[in-house]
Design a protein around this motif. Structure first.
Motif, PDB file in Angstrom:
ATOM      1  N   ARG A  83       0.817  -1.222   0.000  1.00 33.86           N
ATOM      2  CA  ARG A  83       0.000   0.000   0.000  1.00 33.86           C
ATOM      3  C   ARG A  83       0.846   1.265   0.000  1.00 33.86           C
ATOM      4  NH1 ARG A  83      -5.167  -1.513   0.430  1.00 33.86           N
ATOM      5  NH2 ARG A  83      -5.637  -3.416   1.561  1.00 33.86           N
ATOM      6  N   ASN A 103       3.363   3.458  -5.164  1.00 30.43           N
ATOM      7  CA  ASN A 103       2.465   4.133  -6.098  1.00 30.43           C
ATOM      8  C   ASN A 103       2.125   3.171  -7.240  1.00 30.43           C
ATOM      9  OD1 ASN A 103       4.637   4.154  -7.854  1.00 30.43           O
ATOM     10  ND2 ASN A 103       5.161   6.291  -7.436  1.00 30.43           N
ATOM     11  N   ALA A 104       1.279   3.603  -8.145  1.00 28.29           N
ATOM     12  CA  ALA A 104       0.774   2.733  -9.214  1.00 28.29           C
ATOM     13  C   ALA A 104       1.897   2.242 -10.130  1.00 28.29           C
ATOM     14  CB  ALA A 104      -0.290   3.460 -10.023  1.00 28.29           C
ATOM     15  N   GLU A 105       2.846   3.101 -10.434  1.00 26.14           N
ATOM     16  CA  GLU A 105       3.944   2.714 -11.316  1.00 26.14           C
ATOM     17  C   GLU A 105       4.799   1.617 -10.668  1.00 26.14           C
ATOM     18  OE1 GLU A 105       7.945   4.774 -13.057  1.00 26.14           O
ATOM     19  OE2 GLU A 105       6.107   5.965 -13.065  1.00 26.14           O
ATOM     20  N   LEU A 149       3.817  -0.433  -8.387  1.00 26.56           N
ATOM     21  CA  LEU A 149       2.995  -1.642  -8.288  1.00 26.56           C
ATOM     22  C   LEU A 149       2.982  -2.411  -9.602  1.00 26.56           C
ATOM     23  CD1 LEU A 149      -0.002  -0.338  -6.181  1.00 26.56           C
ATOM     24  CD2 LEU A 149       1.688  -2.026  -5.483  1.00 26.56           C
ATOM     25  N   ASN A 150       2.913  -1.694 -10.708  1.00 30.89           N
ATOM     26  CA  ASN A 150       2.940  -2.360 -12.015  1.00 30.89           C
ATOM     27  C   ASN A 150       4.276  -3.056 -12.254  1.00 30.89           C
ATOM     28  OD1 ASN A 150       0.330  -1.907 -12.990  1.00 30.89           O
ATOM     29  ND2 ASN A 150       0.856   0.203 -13.509  1.00 30.89           N
ATOM     30  N   LYS A 181      -2.554  -6.854  -7.240  1.00 27.50           N
ATOM     31  CA  LYS A 181      -3.700  -6.558  -8.100  1.00 27.50           C
ATOM     32  C   LYS A 181      -4.835  -5.910  -7.315  1.00 27.50           C
ATOM     33  CE  LYS A 181      -3.226  -9.869 -11.864  1.00 27.50           C
ATOM     34  NZ  LYS A 181      -3.886 -10.987 -12.569  1.00 27.50           N
ATOM     35  N   LEU A 226      -3.885  -2.286  -6.675  1.00 32.44           N
ATOM     36  CA  LEU A 226      -4.010  -1.535  -7.931  1.00 32.44           C
ATOM     37  C   LEU A 226      -5.472  -1.216  -8.225  1.00 32.44           C
ATOM     38  CD1 LEU A 226      -1.434  -3.174 -10.352  1.00 32.44           C
ATOM     39  CD2 LEU A 226      -1.579  -0.776  -9.753  1.00 32.44           C
ATOM     40  N   ARG A 227      -6.323  -2.188  -8.013  1.00 34.62           N
ATOM     41  CA  ARG A 227      -7.752  -1.994  -8.261  1.00 34.62           C
ATOM     42  C   ARG A 227      -8.330  -0.956  -7.306  1.00 34.62           C
ATOM     43  NH1 ARG A 227     -11.535  -0.889 -11.160  1.00 34.62           N
ATOM     44  NH2 ARG A 227     -13.536  -1.832 -10.745  1.00 34.62           N
ATOM     45  N   LEU A 253      -6.674   1.542  -6.007  1.00 30.55           N
ATOM     46  CA  LEU A 253      -6.200   2.837  -6.464  1.00 30.55           C
ATOM     47  C   LEU A 253      -7.006   3.338  -7.659  1.00 30.55           C
ATOM     48  CD1 LEU A 253      -2.316   2.429  -6.254  1.00 30.55           C
ATOM     49  CD2 LEU A 253      -3.761   3.879  -4.833  1.00 30.55           C
ATOM     50  N   GLN A 254      -7.334   2.441  -8.587  1.00 28.45           N
ATOM     51  CA  GLN A 254      -8.139   2.828  -9.741  1.00 28.45           C
ATOM     52  C   GLN A 254      -9.522   3.258  -9.313  1.00 28.45           C
ATOM     53  OE1 GLN A 254      -8.003  -0.612 -12.244  1.00 28.45           O
ATOM     54  NE2 GLN A 254      -5.966  -0.132 -13.065  1.00 28.45           N
ATOM     55  N   ASP A 288      -9.449   6.744  -7.784  1.00 27.44           N
ATOM     56  CA  ASP A 288      -9.224   7.794  -8.771  1.00 27.44           C
ATOM     57  C   ASP A 288     -10.512   8.152  -9.509  1.00 27.44           C
ATOM     58  OD1 ASP A 288      -6.585   7.964  -8.112  1.00 27.44           O
ATOM     59  OD2 ASP A 288      -5.892   6.728  -9.793  1.00 27.44           O
TER      60      ASP A 288
END
Length: 66
Positions: free
Chosen positions: A7, A10-12, A14-15, A54, A57-58, A60-61, A64
């Motif tokens: 947690r 950040n998203a980058e 995490l990817n 995953k 990430l979900r 965070l999406q 947003d």
């Protein structure tokens, strides 16, 4: 890997972590198929780490979009 560690990313990040975990899982499966894998529980742990990444990430999406 713990969810609290995931947690904090950040998203980058995490990817990138997700890509690395998928590669690790592939190599673990290859080792398992050729009977070279020492610890078969690593496959299970890696799958769970992928699921954790995953999930975050979900989340965070979803945050947003609101």
């Amino acid at each position: 890997m713990k969810a609290t560690e995931i947690r904090k990313m950040n998203a980058e990040q995490l990817n990138e972590k997700l890509t690395g975990l998928k590669k690790d899982l592939f190599y673990l499966r290859m080792q398992h198929a050729t009977n070279q894998l020492d610890n078969p529980l690593k496959i299970k742990e890696t799958k769970r780490d992928i699921a954790r990444v995953k999930t975050v990430l979900r989340e965070l999406q979803a945050s947003d979009k609101q």
